[in-house]
Design a protein around this motif. Structure first.
Motif, PDB file in Angstrom:
ATOM      1  N   ALA A  83      -5.653  -7.749   2.474  1.00 54.45           N
ATOM      2  CA  ALA A  83      -5.281  -6.407   2.458  1.00 54.45           C
ATOM      3  C   ALA A  83      -5.471  -5.810   0.966  1.00 54.45           C
ATOM      4  CB  ALA A  83      -3.949  -6.084   2.708  1.00 54.45           C
ATOM      5  N   GLN A  84      -5.013  -6.452  -0.009  1.00 49.55           N
ATOM      6  CA  GLN A  84      -5.326  -5.880  -1.354  1.00 49.55           C
ATOM      7  C   GLN A  84      -6.757  -5.788  -1.752  1.00 49.55           C
ATOM      8  OE1 GLN A  84      -2.943  -8.946  -3.518  1.00 49.55           O
ATOM      9  NE2 GLN A  84      -1.165  -8.097  -3.233  1.00 49.55           N
ATOM     10  N   ALA A  85      -7.591  -6.756  -1.352  1.00 57.90           N
ATOM     11  CA  ALA A  85      -8.857  -6.708  -1.873  1.00 57.90           C
ATOM     12  C   ALA A  85      -9.531  -5.614  -1.040  1.00 57.90           C
ATOM     13  CB  ALA A  85      -9.538  -7.955  -1.414  1.00 57.90           C
ATOM     14  N   VAL A  86      -9.321  -5.315   0.113  1.00 59.95           N
ATOM     15  CA  VAL A  86      -9.749  -4.270   0.984  1.00 59.95           C
ATOM     16  C   VAL A  86      -9.424  -2.721   0.319  1.00 59.95           C
ATOM     17  CG1 VAL A  86     -10.195  -3.162   3.098  1.00 59.95           C
ATOM     18  CG2 VAL A  86     -10.313  -5.625   3.101  1.00 59.95           C
ATOM     19  N   GLU A  87      -7.837  -2.732   0.081  1.00 63.61           N
ATOM     20  CA  GLU A  87      -7.491  -1.523  -0.737  1.00 63.61           C
ATOM     21  C   GLU A  87      -8.325  -1.450  -1.768  1.00 63.61           C
ATOM     22  OE1 GLU A  87      -3.446   0.510  -2.078  1.00 63.61           O
ATOM     23  OE2 GLU A  87      -3.366  -1.597  -1.448  1.00 63.61           O
ATOM     24  N   LEU A 143      -4.449  -1.286   7.418  1.00 66.75           N
ATOM     25  CA  LEU A 143      -4.111  -2.109   6.374  1.00 66.75           C
ATOM     26  C   LEU A 143      -2.505  -2.054   6.423  1.00 66.75           C
ATOM     27  CD1 LEU A 143      -6.748  -1.258   3.847  1.00 66.75           C
ATOM     28  CD2 LEU A 143      -6.130  -3.540   4.633  1.00 66.75           C
ATOM     29  N   ARG A 144      -1.854  -0.956   6.682  1.00 62.65           N
ATOM     30  CA  ARG A 144      -0.542  -0.562   6.587  1.00 62.65           C
ATOM     31  C   ARG A 144       0.121  -1.500   7.855  1.00 62.65           C
ATOM     32  NH1 ARG A 144      -1.359   5.658   5.285  1.00 62.65           N
ATOM     33  NH2 ARG A 144      -1.211   5.195   2.923  1.00 62.65           N
ATOM     34  N   MET A 168       0.794  -1.264   0.047  1.00 62.49           N
ATOM     35  CA  MET A 168       0.143  -0.125  -0.056  1.00 62.49           C
ATOM     36  C   MET A 168       0.827   1.238   0.079  1.00 62.49           C
ATOM     37  SD  MET A 168      -2.890   1.076   2.669  1.00 62.49           S
ATOM     38  CE  MET A 168      -4.484   0.288   1.807  1.00 62.49           C
ATOM     39  N   SER A 169       0.574   2.248  -0.884  1.00 64.46           N
ATOM     40  CA  SER A 169       1.214   3.556  -0.732  1.00 64.46           C
ATOM     41  C   SER A 169       1.120   4.299   0.455  1.00 64.46           C
ATOM     42  CB  SER A 169       0.760   4.197  -2.004  1.00 64.46           C
ATOM     43  OG  SER A 169       1.266   5.515  -1.814  1.00 64.46           O
ATOM     44  N   GLU A 170       2.283   4.698   0.902  1.00 65.49           N
ATOM     45  CA  GLU A 170       2.413   5.412   2.217  1.00 65.49           C
ATOM     46  C   GLU A 170       1.462   6.661   1.982  1.00 65.49           C
ATOM     47  OE1 GLU A 170       3.464   4.540   5.230  1.00 65.49           O
ATOM     48  OE2 GLU A 170       3.561   2.627   4.270  1.00 65.49           O
ATOM     49  N   ASN A 171       1.508   7.223   0.871  1.00 64.11           N
ATOM     50  CA  ASN A 171       0.934   8.748   0.687  1.00 64.11           C
ATOM     51  C   ASN A 171      -0.617   8.471   0.395  1.00 64.11           C
ATOM     52  OD1 ASN A 171       3.428   9.698   0.967  1.00 64.11           O
ATOM     53  ND2 ASN A 171       3.895   9.571  -0.895  1.00 64.11           N
ATOM     54  N   TRP A 172      -1.122   7.487  -0.028  1.00 60.67           N
ATOM     55  CA  TRP A 172      -2.282   7.497  -0.526  1.00 60.67           C
ATOM     56  C   TRP A 172      -3.424   7.517   0.693  1.00 60.67           C
ATOM     57  CZ3 TRP A 172      -6.226   3.781   0.285  1.00 60.67           C
ATOM     58  CH2 TRP A 172      -7.302   4.069  -0.277  1.00 60.67           C
ATOM     59  N   GLU A 173      -4.457   8.461   0.508  1.00 60.03           N
ATOM     60  CA  GLU A 173      -5.568   8.500   1.570  1.00 60.03           C
ATOM     61  C   GLU A 173      -6.908   8.101   0.598  1.00 60.03           C
ATOM     62  OE1 GLU A 173      -5.849   8.929   4.755  1.00 60.03           O
ATOM     63  OE2 GLU A 173      -3.455   8.869   4.684  1.00 60.03           O
ATOM     64  N   PRO A 174      -7.843   7.788   1.219  1.00 60.22           N
ATOM     65  CA  PRO A 174      -9.081   7.235   0.398  1.00 60.22           C
ATOM     66  C   PRO A 174      -9.608   8.787   0.226  1.00 60.22           C
ATOM     67  CG  PRO A 174      -9.271   6.418   2.755  1.00 60.22           C
ATOM     68  CD  PRO A 174      -7.797   7.123   2.420  1.00 60.22           C
ATOM     69  N   ALA A 175     -10.679   8.659  -0.753  1.00 59.73           N
ATOM     70  CA  ALA A 175     -11.445   9.775  -1.108  1.00 59.73           C
ATOM     71  C   ALA A 175     -12.361  10.044  -0.069  1.00 59.73           C
ATOM     72  CB  ALA A 175     -12.160   9.595  -2.298  1.00 59.73           C
ATOM     73  N   SER A 176     -12.822  11.258   0.084  1.00 52.16           N
ATOM     74  CA  SER A 176     -13.756  11.696   1.223  1.00 52.16           C
ATOM     75  C   SER A 176     -15.015  11.489   0.594  1.00 52.16           C
ATOM     76  CB  SER A 176     -13.607  13.377   1.478  1.00 52.16           C
ATOM     77  OG  SER A 176     -14.693  13.561   2.208  1.00 52.16           O
ATOM     78  N   LEU A 177     -16.088  10.946   1.551  1.00 51.54           N
ATOM     79  CA  LEU A 177     -17.343  10.724   1.339  1.00 51.54           C
ATOM     80  C   LEU A 177     -18.139  11.870   1.675  1.00 51.54           C
ATOM     81  CD1 LEU A 177     -17.779   6.938   2.709  1.00 51.54           C
ATOM     82  CD2 LEU A 177     -17.472   7.693   0.573  1.00 51.54           C
TER      83      LEU A 177
END
Length: 186
Positions: free
Chosen positions: A105-109, A26-27, A1-10
């Motif tokens: 982890a891959q599936a949830v990401e 996940l990290r 998982m990328s260290e800089n990635w954040e999920p989109a805001s809902l």
């Protein structure tokens, strides 16, 4: 998982905070897989399970409240993850804990990146429609950008505010006048 990635805001702060907690879990799971034994991996999976189960319950309730049209498919993903995590946590599992954890982890990401992005886009579009419907005549609404919709197109160098401008229009030549009925064309 990328260290800089954040999920989109809902657009719902409580759900956005929960997404960030899931990303941290996940990290941690990735770190456990990289250097821990099966017991530590299962412990990390238990923490992910508890965090995700609470979030998914809240997210499903929110999807029902806002009338999200893809709710049944989205719930199926959540149910699949709950089952997969429960199977991986079970100490009698025949499958290697590290392999199962990596797959989970891959599936949830991917779910966060793809399916929850659809939720974010739905919420932004819904807010935009509401703003346009409630706008007074002569007053333009301030529209919310739709997540991941303002990415520049590769190869195009001229962008305006993150969006590629429409191509310039070339004025069409004026149509030539048709010949009048009694005259011969020259």
């Amino acid at each position: 998982m990328s260290e800089n990635w954040e999920p989109a805001s809902l657009g719902d702060e409580r759900l956005d905070v929960q997404h960030r907690h899931i990303v941290r879990r996940l990290r941690s799971l990735d770190a456990a897989v990289a250097g821990a034994g099966p017991d530590e991996i299962r412990s990390s999976l238990r923490l992910l399970s508890a965090t995700a189960a609470e979030h998914w319950r809240d997210e499903e309730r929110w999807m029902e409240e806002v009338g999200y049209p893809g709710i049944s498919e989205h719930k199926r993903y959540h149910d699949t993850f709950v089952e997969a995590i429960a199977a991986a946590i079970d100490p009698r599992a025949r499958r290697d804990a590290a392999d199962a954890a990596t797959e989970i982890a891959q599936a949830v990401e991917e779910h966060l990146r793809v399916d929850d992005l659809k939720l974010a886009r739905f919420h932004a579009a819904r807010a935009n429609f509401r703003a346009m419907a409630e706008a007074r005549p002569g007053k333009g609404p301030a529209l919310t950008p739709i997540p991941a919709a303002l990415t520049p197109i590769p190869g195009l160098h001229a962008t305006v505010g993150g969006r590629t401008p429409p191509p310039a229009r070339t004025p069409a030549p004026p149509p030539s006048a048709p010949p009048s009925p009694g005259k011969k064309p020259r």
